[in-house]
Write an enzyme that holds these catalytic residues in place. Structure first.
Site, mmCIF file in Angstrom:
data_model
loop_
_atom_site.group_PDB
_atom_site.id
_atom_site.type_symbol
_atom_site.label_atom_id
_atom_site.label_comp_id
_atom_site.label_asym_id
_atom_site.label_seq_id
_atom_site.Cartn_x
_atom_site.Cartn_y
_atom_site.Cartn_z
ATOM 1 N N ASP A 249 17.353 23.285 55.380
ATOM 2 C CA ASP A 249 15.936 23.510 55.571
ATOM 3 C C ASP A 249 15.434 23.536 57.062
ATOM 4 O O ASP A 249 15.757 22.338 57.669
ATOM 5 C CB ASP A 249 15.139 22.825 54.776
ATOM 6 C CG ASP A 249 13.729 23.091 54.337
ATOM 7 O OD1 ASP A 249 13.292 24.050 55.239
ATOM 8 O OD2 ASP A 249 13.091 22.650 53.366
ATOM 9 N N ASP A 312 7.198 28.906 51.247
ATOM 10 C CA ASP A 312 7.249 28.329 49.976
ATOM 11 C C ASP A 312 6.485 29.029 48.880
ATOM 12 O O ASP A 312 4.896 29.237 49.119
ATOM 13 C CB ASP A 312 6.828 26.902 50.308
ATOM 14 C CG ASP A 312 7.716 25.968 50.906
ATOM 15 O OD1 ASP A 312 8.800 26.430 50.991
ATOM 16 O OD2 ASP A 312 7.520 24.753 51.174
#
Length: 503
Positions: A249, A312
């Protein structure tokens, strides 16, 4: 001639409301039925584990013909383990499963070479429900639930840890505020994870796989210890612990390095991709890079197996449609970049009991998505050949949620060995039509109603590049719905879908 039938689903505002949530997926019968991918990739001479996804009444007795000598089968559990052959090659294995109600067989191609993830990975990730409230026990319980709920019988296999398993220097919690690395420089888990190897061993004992998370930045998104300048030792540590997937990430790497060019965006993923490929363990590589620098164009070159194409999903704002639609529309436009071993990732499936990404301390609660919207969500992800990772509460799986997650014919579209992502046939204010070619020559079609009223939606043979008469299969109901020639048409409920297979 065109086929017409009624696809109407009641649409209450939330699961558990007084209105009915129709369960469309028929329950599996008591006789064995082998499911899961028909093709599987692994590298030579690496540890191997695979659970044969099979529904039916237990006990079931398994056998396998054509299995490489270095891989053994637990005939009572249906779990393959061992080591892949040392040389590249293709093995056709015939699985058989038998119980007191019957017997089923299916061929499985094990391709030993350089490619992993020949079909999209499937599993569960903790993030959108548990956030920083995670422990070793939570993941053991999730593995138990994946088995006991039947999800594993449909091919869900990864139990994945996201952020917050590491130490955090600014935490008042003594189990988190620990030295981040040991004397050799290896990353340490926090006090809620006393033995990572024991945890992966537990997950593997069920024939499942374990996923882990880190960042190329100094800190993760939640400000736990990252892998910046410790990439190789961390990757080797993950392999030694027994993990099978790494989510990488971007997070604080942007503040540490401030990448501007495509080359600068590629650099941390290129580094980690090479390290993972050279390990003595197969670890699938998920690039959580939010679609920056057109990651879909270069992710395969850095040995990425899947890559996030958007931000997201849990933070995506609703418009007149729930947020998964806008994420899905953007991901669907990238259909040409998906292929076996390399998948566009539009983020996780957020249905059932789920947390609140904007208020992470809030207790999980049932989704506000209607029944139609949940069927549409799963249909869209399956057509897009997206990784199928559930991120709801595994301890509160209900019958409706499992009927959405565990429809074998829907999952077959996602796992089809041809590895094509559906292309966009039509997108208007009120309609969205996707079509996915399948390995057997059939075509999966999704007719999505984006409007506020029931609507008849059609797709012509010209649009679908088809000829001749086709049998129409309703995938959610798992029943044939007649024949069509020239056009297929269905009445679709508000925010609903007709998910069809044309043979």
């Amino acid at each position: 001639m065109r086929i017409r039938w009624l696809l109407l689903i009641l649409a209450p505002s939330a699961l558990g409301a007084a209105e009915e949530f129709p369960i469309l997926t028929p329950k599996p019968g008591p006789a064995p039925l082998i499911r899961g991918p028909a093709v599987y990739g692994a590298r030579p001479g690496r540890p191997f584990i695979y659970r044969i996804p099979t529904t039916g009444e237990r006990p079931i007795r398994f056998s396998a013909q054509g299995l490489p000598a270095s891989i053994r089968l637990d005939a009572g559990k249906g779990i393959l383990s061992g080591t892949t052959p040392p040389a590249a090659g293709e093995y056709t294995v015939k699985f058989t499963a038998e119980n007191r109600h019957g017997k089923a067989s299916r061929n499985f191609r094990l391709i030993v070479g350089e490619k992993l993830a020949l079909t999209p990975p499937m599993g569960w990730n903790h993030w959108y429900t548990h956030y920083d409230r995670i422990t070793d026990q939570l993941f053991r319980q999730a593995a138990d639930a994946m088995e006991s709920s039947g999800m594993a019988d449909f091919g869900y296999s990864f139990v994945s840890i996201d952020d917050c398993w590491m130490t955090r220097a600014d935490s008042p919690d003594p189990k988190l505020n620990l030295p981040p690395r040991d004397a050799s420089g290896a990353i340490r888990p926090n006090g809620y994870f006393p033995d990572m190897k024991a945890l992966t061993d537990y997950i593997h004992s069920k024939g499942l796989k374990a996923g882990i998370y880190t960042s190329p930045g100094p800190l993760t998104c939640a400000r736990y210890c990252g892998s910046y300048r410790h990439e190789e030792i961390d990757a080797k540590t993950f392999a030694a612990w027994g993990f099978d997937l790494l989510k990488y990430d971007l997070c604080t790497y942007r503040r540490a390095v401030n990448p501007q060019s495509v080359e600068e965006h590629r650099k941390p993923y290129e580094l980690m991709g090479k390290i993972l490929k050279d390990l003595n363990r197969d670890i699938q590589f998920n690039l959580c890079q939010y679609g920056l620098a057109e990651v879909w164009k270069w992710a395969p070159e850095v040995d990425g197996h899947s890559w996030r194409t958007t931000g997201d999903l849990g933070l995506e704002k609703d418009t007149r449609l729930p947020g998964f639609y806008s994420i899905g529309f953007r991901n669907a436009a990238l259909w040409e970049y998906a292929k076996p071993g390399h998948w566009n990732d539009p983020d996780y499936i957020l249905i059932g009991v789920i947390g609140n990404a904007r208020e992470q301390s809030a207790p999980p609660k049932r989704t506000t998505l209607t029944a139609d919207e949940q069927y549409s969500y799963m249909s869209m992800w399956s057509l897009m050949a997206a990784p199928l990772f559930y991120s709801g509460d595994m301890s509160r799986l209900d019958e409706f949620t499992l009927n959405v997650l565990c429809n074998g014919e829907v999952i077959d579209v996602n796992q089809d060995p041809l590895g094509k992502q559906a292309r966009i046939i039509r997108k208007t204010e009120d309609e969205f039509v996707l079509a996915k070619p399948l390995d057997d020559g059939s075509v999966a079609v999704g007719l999505f109603n984006l409007s506020e009223q029931p609507r008849r939606i059609s797709a012509t043979w010209v649009e679908l590049n088809l000829q001749g008469r086709k049998t129409v299969r309703d995938l959610w109901r798992q029943q044939d719905a007649g024949e069509a020639n020239g056009e297929v048409s269905a009445e679709v409920a508000r925010h609903g879908v007709a998910f069809l297979r044309l043979r």
